[in-house]
Every structure is written in structure tokens, then in C-alpha cells.
Scaffold this motif. Structure first.
Motif, PDB file in Angstrom:
ATOM      1  N   LEU A  66     -37.311  19.445  57.327  1.00 57.31           N
ATOM      2  CA  LEU A  66     -36.645  19.165  56.042  1.00 57.31           C
ATOM      3  C   LEU A  66     -37.572  18.413  55.083  1.00 57.31           C
ATOM      4  N   PRO A 106     -33.437  16.722  63.147  1.00 59.95           N
ATOM      5  CA  PRO A 106     -34.332  15.659  62.681  1.00 59.95           C
ATOM      6  C   PRO A 106     -34.015  14.280  63.256  1.00 59.95           C
ATOM      7  N   VAL A 156     -24.422   8.044  58.513  1.00 59.26           N
ATOM      8  CA  VAL A 156     -25.531   8.699  57.800  1.00 59.26           C
ATOM      9  C   VAL A 156     -25.034   9.105  56.419  1.00 59.26           C
ATOM     10  N   GLU A 188     -22.967   5.764  66.805  1.00 63.54           N
ATOM     11  CA  GLU A 188     -24.169   5.817  65.989  1.00 63.54           C
ATOM     12  C   GLU A 188     -23.891   5.452  64.538  1.00 63.54           C
ATOM     13  N   THR A 230     -26.091  -0.097  67.389  1.00 65.39           N
ATOM     14  CA  THR A 230     -25.239   1.109  67.446  1.00 65.39           C
ATOM     15  C   THR A 230     -25.284   1.722  68.839  1.00 65.39           C
TER      16      THR A 230
HETATM   17  O1  TXA Z   1     -27.310   4.668  65.253  1.00 64.19           O
HETATM   18  C1  TXA Z   1     -28.173   5.534  65.154  1.00 64.19           C
HETATM   19  O2  TXA Z   1     -28.352   6.175  64.099  1.00 64.19           O
HETATM   20  C2  TXA Z   1     -29.041   5.810  66.378  1.00 64.19           C
HETATM   21  C3  TXA Z   1     -29.907   4.569  66.621  1.00 64.19           C
HETATM   22  C4  TXA Z   1     -30.907   4.778  67.707  1.00 64.19           C
HETATM   23  O3  TXA Z   1     -30.484   4.148  65.435  1.00 64.19           O
HETATM   24  N1  TXA Z   1     -29.821   6.994  66.218  1.00 64.19           N
HETATM   25  C5  TXA Z   1     -29.246   8.228  66.223  1.00 64.19           C
HETATM   26  O4  TXA Z   1     -30.140   9.272  66.086  1.00 64.19           O
HETATM   27  O5  TXA Z   1     -28.059   8.418  66.341  1.00 64.19           O
HETATM   28  P1  TXA Z   1     -29.782  10.786  66.409  1.00 64.19           P
HETATM   29  O6  TXA Z   1     -31.075  11.506  66.334  1.00 64.19           O
HETATM   30  O7  TXA Z   1     -29.060  10.879  67.676  1.00 64.19           O
HETATM   31  O8  TXA Z   1     -28.934  11.251  65.193  1.00 64.19           O
HETATM   32  C6  TXA Z   1     -29.540  11.450  63.941  1.00 64.19           C
HETATM   33  C7  TXA Z   1     -28.567  12.106  62.992  1.00 64.19           C
HETATM   34  C8  TXA Z   1     -28.377  13.561  63.342  1.00 64.19           C
HETATM   35  O9  TXA Z   1     -27.035  13.941  63.117  1.00 64.19           O
HETATM   36  C9  TXA Z   1     -29.345  14.239  62.376  1.00 64.19           C
HETATM   37  O10 TXA Z   1     -29.028  15.572  62.123  1.00 64.19           O
HETATM   38  C10 TXA Z   1     -29.204  13.352  61.141  1.00 64.19           C
HETATM   39  O11 TXA Z   1     -29.092  12.054  61.665  1.00 64.19           O
HETATM   40  N2  TXA Z   1     -30.395  13.423  60.288  1.00 64.19           N
HETATM   41  C11 TXA Z   1     -31.626  12.954  60.539  1.00 64.19           C
HETATM   42  N3  TXA Z   1     -32.475  13.240  59.534  1.00 64.19           N
HETATM   43  C12 TXA Z   1     -31.751  13.901  58.603  1.00 64.19           C
HETATM   44  C13 TXA Z   1     -32.051  14.461  57.326  1.00 64.19           C
HETATM   45  N4  TXA Z   1     -33.274  14.411  56.821  1.00 64.19           N
HETATM   46  N5  TXA Z   1     -31.051  15.061  56.659  1.00 64.19           N
HETATM   47  C14 TXA Z   1     -29.804  15.100  57.179  1.00 64.19           C
HETATM   48  N6  TXA Z   1     -29.461  14.594  58.373  1.00 64.19           N
HETATM   49  C15 TXA Z   1     -30.422  14.003  59.076  1.00 64.19           C
END
Ligand code: TXA
Ligand code: MG
Length: 335
Positions: free
Chosen positions: A112, A60, A180, A177, A32
Motif C-alpha cells: 500500500l 500490512p 485503526v 488490538e 493492547t
Molecule cells: O494493538 C495493535 O494494533 C497490535 C499491537 C502489537 O500494537 N498490533 C496489531 O497488528 O494488531 P496486526 O498486524 O495484527 O493488525 C494490523 C491491522 C490489520 O487489520 C491491518 O490490515 C491494518 O492494521 N493495517 C495496517 N496497515 C494498514 C494500512 N496501511 N491501511 C489500512 N489498514 C492497515
């Protein structure tokens, strides 16, 4: 701090894994975007990620695993639906939000009770996790607010001397990315759109998959008005994101009219001695792969204004438009 440069070889990946095990930070390639990794269960290590990125600490992290059995460590509640999605889409660009186990520190989950988990596809990433012997917390490896990195060089531009090392591997083939999806409640809900669409998830689960209503807002005034009311379930979605230094405008409408409007605006701006970059795509796969890199390129060239042509917001196109509108701060011109 000196940032060690590693190659994508077994020996180098083992050295990088040692650094993760010792509580350090390593950037690594995924399909990604590049991630900035630390031991997800080590509070002090995860804390360093927030500092290196300049990231708000209620945002997070995604926890990366290399083996489906690692799920048991992270969550006490693994449902049949999660297993079905994991079987179909892992390793791959899908992140599932689930109830967290006590082993996962709150700093990793931004306070969370849930944890976001993904098994990435690139062998380099899988080997790094396996050799480190721990789940790896990894947000995208950019400075907070900047476009996500899809090449090792993007990571170095933002993170050199802020992290212990980087594995310089292949470019990210997806370019945006992961999707989710929140699996912690009664209804599966997509919190961040990616290359795996709600329709695909729905087909595999054989049930309706919802879309976080916050994702459907497109209008700048409406977003500003409702910003205080809306508490996005994915906290990362509330911060200004992916922003280039240049001002950016997204043109939306019928493709030939978009091209025409961009030409006219470009000419007008250039007459006023502005440096202009134009971003246009004919398909969503190419758009996803190239978009973040083009924003960084425009910044490097010292562009004043980026004029981007919107693409059809269907399937992957919807996910690309989500990133494009955020980058432009919802500065849209309908033509
Ligand atoms: O493709 C990807 O997901 C990349 C690669 C490195 O794996 N990682 C990434 O991480 O995009 P980041 O931190 O930039 O985005 C993480 C997203 C954020 O929008 C965050 O709020 C959401 O995931 N997220 C993480 N933990 C969460 C949780 N427990 N509940 C809801 N949303 C969460
Ligand atoms: Mg990010």
C-alpha cells in the motif's frame, strides 16, 4: 532456532533491542496485545515476520514509534488532525493510517501507499523502540488466524523456536488490538474498532468520524455473498481471524434469555458427550481483557464447542463483538 527469554529489565530490553537492530524478531508486551517486532525499515527483517506468523504478505503491519518526531520519517503528510489525535491518545491504543514516505518499504505496508503508525503505552515497548533506534513493525504475536496473545505464555505457545526472542512482561491490560483510523483521505474512517471509539475520536477532532461499512455486516450469508465485492480498506479484516480450534456459537438477545438458552444447549451437547466451555461477561472492559485468553484456554482443555454470550454492541462492546463474531465465523443464534 533458540528463542531467548528476556525479562522486562533495562539490561534485557537493551539486549532485545540489539537483536532488532541486527534484523531479528522480538516479541514484546503492549497494552493492547503482544506484538512481534522487527526493524520496520529493513525489508529482510520484515519478511521474517510474515514467515514466522504464516501471514499472507498483502496484510500490512503496524509501525510502532516511541517519539512523535519519528512520524516525520514515516510520512510526508502529517495533518493537523493527526497531530490533534496523537496529542490526545498517544502513547495509547490508537493506530493512524497515513500516506507513507519512500523510506518505508512496501513489504511493511503490504504494497500500500499508506502506513499504519502507533505509539504504544507500555514502558517496555517504548524503551525497546528507543534503544533499537528504528521504528518497529509489529503485528500481533500469534500464528496467523489464531487469537491474539495477551500474555507472554500465549506467545510462547505459538512462536517458540520461530522467533529470536521474547520480552516476558506484564499482561496486556486492554486485551484487544488498537483502534485503526484511516487519516489518509478526506474523511477520518475507523477500519478496526478498539477501546478508543469513533465517538471519542469525533469529539476530539470536532468532526464526523466514519465507520468502514464492512464493520456493520453481521450476517454470515450476507458476508459470504458480499465477500468478493467488498475490499476492506484494512486488508487484515478480510482473513478469518482469532479462531479457536473448537466450534463456537454466539448467543445474542436479552441477557436472561441468553443464559437460559446457553444452559439448555450445554446440557444437550454434554448428553452427546461433547466437551463444552461457556463464556459470559457482565461488562465490556472485562470482556475485552479476557476474551482472547479464554479462547486459548478452551483449546488447551480440548473443548469441542464454545458457547458465548454476546454483549451489548455499544462503545467498547461493539469492538468486542467484532472480535467475538469473527472468532465464531459469524455463527450466531438469536434468542
Ligand atoms: O494493538 C495493535 O494494533 C497490535 C499491537 C502489537 O500494537 N498490533 C496489531 O497488528 O494488531 P496486526 O498486524 O495484527 O493488525 C494490523 C491491522 C490489520 O487489520 C491491518 O490490515 C491494518 O492494521 N493495517 C495496517 N496497515 C494498514 C494500512 N496501511 N491501511 C489500512 N489498514 C492497515
Ligand atoms: Mg493480528
Amino acid at each position: 532456532m533458540e528463542t531467548k527469554i528476556f525479562k522486562s529489565t533495562k539490561e534485557d530490553i537493551e539486549k532485545a533491542a540489539d537483536i532488532i537492530r541486527g534484523g531479528g524478531l522480538i516479541a514484546f508486551p503492549t497494552e493492547t496485545v503482544y506484538g512481534l517486532g522487527a526493524d520496520a525499515l529493513n525489508k529482510a527483517a520484515v519478511e521474517k515476520i510474515y514467515i514466522a506468523k504464516g501471514r499472507p504478505s498483502d496484510n500490512p503491519m503496524i509501525v510502532h514509534i516511541s517519539d512523535i518526531d519519528d512520524l516525520e520519517l514515516l510520512s510526508p503528510e502529517i495533518t493537523e488532525d493527526m497531530r490533534v489525535l496523537a496529542k490526545e491518545f498517544w502513547p495509547g491504543p490508537l493506530t493512524m493510517v497515513m500516506k507513507k514516505s519512500p523510506e518505508v518499504p512496501y513489504i511493511t505496508t503490504g504494497g500500500l501507499e499508506t502506513v499504519a503508525v502507533r505509539m504504544p503505552e507500555y514502558n517496555t515497548a517504548l524503551l525497546l523502540i528507543e534503544k533499537a533506534g528504528c521504528p518497529i513493525a509489529a503485528p500481533s504475536a500469534n500464528l496467523s488466524g489464531r487469537p491474539s496473545p495477551t500474555k507472554g505464555s500465549h506467545v510462547l505457545d505459538d512462536m517458540k523456536s520461530r522467533i529470536d526472542g521474547i520480552i516476558m512482561g506484564e499482561d496486556s491490560s486492554v486485551g484487544i488490538e488498537s483502534t485503526v483510523v484511516d487519516m489518509s483521505g478526506d474523511k477520518p474512517m475507523v477500519l478496526r474498532p478498539g477501546i478508543i471509539t469513533p465517538e471519542e475520536l469525533s469529539k476530539v477532532l470536532n468532526k464526523k468520524v466514519f465507520l468502514d461499512p464492512a464493520l456493520l455486516l453481521e450476517d454470515k450469508e450476507e458476508i459470504e455473498e458480499r465477500q468478493s465485492e467488498i475490499t476492506p480498506k484494512s486488508p487484515g479484516m478480510k482473513y478469518r481471524h482469532y479462531a479457536p480450534k473448537a466450534e463456537m456459537v454466539v448467543f445474542q438477545g436479552e441477557p436472561s434469555r441468553v443464559m437460559e438458552a446457553i444452559d439448555i444447549e450445554k446440557e444437550r451437547l454434554e448428553k452427546n458427550h461433547k466437551k463444552v466451555a461457556v463464556i459470559l461477561y457482565d461488562n465490556s472492559i472485562q470482556a475485552a481483557r479476557e476474551f482472547f485468553g479464554e479462547l486459548r484456554e478452551a483449546d488447551k482443555l480440548g473443548v469441542d464447542v464454545i458457547l458465548a454470550g454476546g454483549i451489548e454492541a455499544e462503545g467498547l462492546g461493539f469492538s468486542v463483538m467484532n472480535r467475538m463474531l469473527k472468532s465464531a465465523g459469524y455463527n450466531v443464534k438469536k434468542v
